[in-house]
Scaffold this motif. Structure first.
Motif, PDB file in Angstrom:
ATOM      1  N   ASP A   1     -18.671  19.169  21.501  1.00  0.00           N
ATOM      2  CA  ASP A   1     -18.342  20.113  20.458  1.00  0.00           C
ATOM      3  C   ASP A   1     -18.086  19.397  19.159  1.00  0.00           C
ATOM      4  N   ASP A   2     -17.679  20.032  17.940  1.00  0.00           N
ATOM      5  CA  ASP A   2     -17.633  19.604  16.917  1.00  0.00           C
ATOM      6  C   ASP A   2     -15.979  19.415  16.338  1.00  0.00           C
ATOM      7  N   GLU A   3     -15.080  19.611  17.364  1.00  0.00           N
ATOM      8  CA  GLU A   3     -13.554  19.506  16.874  1.00  0.00           C
ATOM      9  C   GLU A   3     -13.161  18.192  16.814  1.00  0.00           C
ATOM     10  N   TRP A   4     -13.805  17.386  16.380  1.00  0.00           N
ATOM     11  CA  TRP A   4     -13.286  15.864  16.385  1.00  0.00           C
ATOM     12  C   TRP A   4     -12.995  15.249  14.925  1.00  0.00           C
ATOM     13  N   VAL A   5     -12.250  14.284  14.923  1.00  0.00           N
ATOM     14  CA  VAL A   5     -11.798  13.902  13.513  1.00  0.00           C
ATOM     15  C   VAL A   5     -12.588  12.396  13.315  1.00  0.00           C
ATOM     16  N   ALA A   6     -12.779  11.738  14.381  1.00  0.00           N
ATOM     17  CA  ALA A   6     -13.631  10.448  14.410  1.00  0.00           C
ATOM     18  C   ALA A   6     -14.158   9.993  15.737  1.00  0.00           C
ATOM     19  N   LEU A   7     -15.280   9.359  15.680  1.00  0.00           N
ATOM     20  CA  LEU A   7     -15.870   8.990  16.812  1.00  0.00           C
ATOM     21  C   LEU A   7     -16.494   7.650  16.857  1.00  0.00           C
ATOM     22  N   VAL A   8     -16.087   6.858  17.907  1.00  0.00           N
ATOM     23  CA  VAL A   8     -16.529   5.553  18.057  1.00  0.00           C
ATOM     24  C   VAL A   8     -17.483   5.366  19.080  1.00  0.00           C
ATOM     25  N   ARG A   9     -18.760   5.042  19.029  1.00  0.00           N
ATOM     26  CA  ARG A   9     -19.673   4.844  20.264  1.00  0.00           C
ATOM     27  C   ARG A   9     -19.661   3.317  20.722  1.00  0.00           C
ATOM     28  N   ALA A  10     -19.602   2.924  21.679  1.00  0.00           N
ATOM     29  CA  ALA A  10     -19.396   1.679  22.171  1.00  0.00           C
ATOM     30  C   ALA A  10     -20.320   1.559  23.655  1.00  0.00           C
ATOM     31  N   PRO A  11     -20.592   0.309  23.964  1.00  0.00           N
ATOM     32  CA  PRO A  11     -21.247   0.269  25.481  1.00  0.00           C
ATOM     33  C   PRO A  11     -20.610   0.970  26.388  1.00  0.00           C
ATOM     34  N   GLU A  12     -19.171   0.981  26.407  1.00  0.00           N
ATOM     35  CA  GLU A  12     -18.674   1.600  27.605  1.00  0.00           C
ATOM     36  C   GLU A  12     -18.150   3.149  27.219  1.00  0.00           C
TER      37      GLU A  12
ATOM     38  N   GLN B   1       0.902  -1.209  -0.112  1.00  0.00           N
ATOM     39  CA  GLN B   1      -0.111   0.072   0.052  1.00  0.00           C
ATOM     40  C   GLN B   1       0.916   1.328   0.056  1.00  0.00           C
ATOM     41  N   HIS B   2       0.211   2.489  -0.498  1.00  0.00           N
ATOM     42  CA  HIS B   2       1.178   3.638  -0.416  1.00  0.00           C
ATOM     43  C   HIS B   2       0.186   4.487   0.716  1.00  0.00           C
ATOM     44  N   LEU B   3       1.146   4.801   1.712  1.00  0.00           N
ATOM     45  CA  LEU B   3       0.625   5.487   2.955  1.00  0.00           C
ATOM     46  C   LEU B   3       1.014   6.770   2.855  1.00  0.00           C
ATOM     47  N   LYS B   4       0.180   7.597   3.345  1.00  0.00           N
ATOM     48  CA  LYS B   4       0.611   9.138   3.557  1.00  0.00           C
ATOM     49  C   LYS B   4       0.583   9.503   5.033  1.00  0.00           C
ATOM     50  N   ILE B   5       1.724  10.199   5.618  1.00  0.00           N
ATOM     51  CA  ILE B   5       1.770  10.435   7.002  1.00  0.00           C
ATOM     52  C   ILE B   5       0.760  11.708   6.896  1.00  0.00           C
ATOM     53  N   VAL B   6      -0.269  11.662   7.811  1.00  0.00           N
ATOM     54  CA  VAL B   6      -1.155  12.692   7.872  1.00  0.00           C
ATOM     55  C   VAL B   6      -0.418  13.845   8.634  1.00  0.00           C
ATOM     56  N   PRO B   7      -0.811  15.025   8.106  1.00  0.00           N
ATOM     57  CA  PRO B   7      -0.073  16.415   8.649  1.00  0.00           C
ATOM     58  C   PRO B   7      -0.643  16.500  10.208  1.00  0.00           C
ATOM     59  N   GLY B   8       0.417  17.049  11.103  1.00  0.00           N
ATOM     60  CA  GLY B   8      -0.184  17.196  12.214  1.00  0.00           C
ATOM     61  C   GLY B   8      -0.244  16.074  13.130  1.00  0.00           C
ATOM     62  N   SER B   9      -0.886  16.106  14.509  1.00  0.00           N
ATOM     63  CA  SER B   9      -0.930  15.029  15.350  1.00  0.00           C
ATOM     64  C   SER B   9      -2.369  14.868  15.992  1.00  0.00           C
ATOM     65  N   PHE B  10      -2.502  13.626  16.502  1.00  0.00           N
ATOM     66  CA  PHE B  10      -4.145  13.496  17.296  1.00  0.00           C
ATOM     67  C   PHE B  10      -3.795  12.934  18.733  1.00  0.00           C
ATOM     68  N   VAL B  11      -4.886  13.542  19.434  1.00  0.00           N
ATOM     69  CA  VAL B  11      -5.020  12.741  20.671  1.00  0.00           C
ATOM     70  C   VAL B  11      -6.281  11.804  20.691  1.00  0.00           C
ATOM     71  N   LEU B  12      -6.201  10.903  21.684  1.00  0.00           N
ATOM     72  CA  LEU B  12      -7.353  10.065  21.953  1.00  0.00           C
ATOM     73  C   LEU B  12      -7.956  10.422  23.127  1.00  0.00           C
ATOM     74  N   GLU B  13      -9.283  10.438  23.228  1.00  0.00           N
ATOM     75  CA  GLU B  13     -10.103  10.606  24.457  1.00  0.00           C
ATOM     76  C   GLU B  13     -11.052   9.322  24.589  1.00  0.00           C
ATOM     77  N   HIS B  14     -11.327   9.031  26.025  1.00  0.00           N
ATOM     78  CA  HIS B  14     -12.685   8.158  26.339  1.00  0.00           C
ATOM     79  C   HIS B  14     -13.450   9.006  27.201  1.00  0.00           C
ATOM     80  N   LEU B  15     -14.623   9.164  26.608  1.00  0.00           N
ATOM     81  CA  LEU B  15     -15.695   9.903  27.414  1.00  0.00           C
ATOM     82  C   LEU B  15     -16.766   8.846  27.885  1.00  0.00           C
ATOM     83  N   PRO B  16     -16.651   8.233  29.136  1.00  0.00           N
ATOM     84  CA  PRO B  16     -17.148   7.127  29.478  1.00  0.00           C
ATOM     85  C   PRO B  16     -19.011   7.289  29.567  1.00  0.00           C
ATOM     86  N   ASN B  17     -19.339   8.450  29.671  1.00  0.00           N
ATOM     87  CA  ASN B  17     -20.847   8.731  29.763  1.00  0.00           C
ATOM     88  C   ASN B  17     -21.388   9.490  28.822  1.00  0.00           C
TER      89      ASN B  17
END
Length: 122
Positions: free
Chosen positions: A26-37, A4-20
């Protein structure tokens, strides 16, 4: 193995877990994953830091259909063999593979050694 040809995405990211939460406040996110936890949020890293930062490798140049097996495994196997942790957010066309920024150079080397092309951000 699928090269595969991969590009390194400019900038960097942080991960957060919001249990509740079911949605971030806000709308300042790149990706969301909703799970039971709770909700996992991927955001661009703020300039003031604090949380561990992650670097993204994205295979947009190697876009593939959802019926192509082994695309993600082809990326994760060399990273696992190199002892590099990952967080993955998949899109319809490709996968965003995040690695700890402190391991980004090692990740790029492992991916290249496995036959993938890795391009720096433009």
């Amino acid at each position: 193995m699928t090269s595969q040809h991969l590009k390194i995405v400019p900038g960097s990211f942080v991960l957060e877990h919001l249990p509740n939460a079911t949605l971030p406040e806000d709308d300042e996110w790149v990706a969301l994953v909703r799970a039971p936890e709770g909700l996992t949020v991927v955001r661009e890293a703020p300039p003031f830091g604090g949380a561990e930062e992650w670097t993204g490798f994205y295979g947009a140049e190697s876009a593939h259909g959802l019926d192509v097996p082994g695309m993600l495994a082809a990326l994760l196997t060399p990273l696992a063999e190199a002892g590099i942790s990952v967080f993955v957010a998949s899109t319809f066309h490709a996968d965003l593979v995040l690695v700890p920024t402190r391991k980004a150079a090692d990740a790029a080397a492992a991916l290249k050694a496995a036959g993938h092309r890795v391009s720096e951000p433009a």
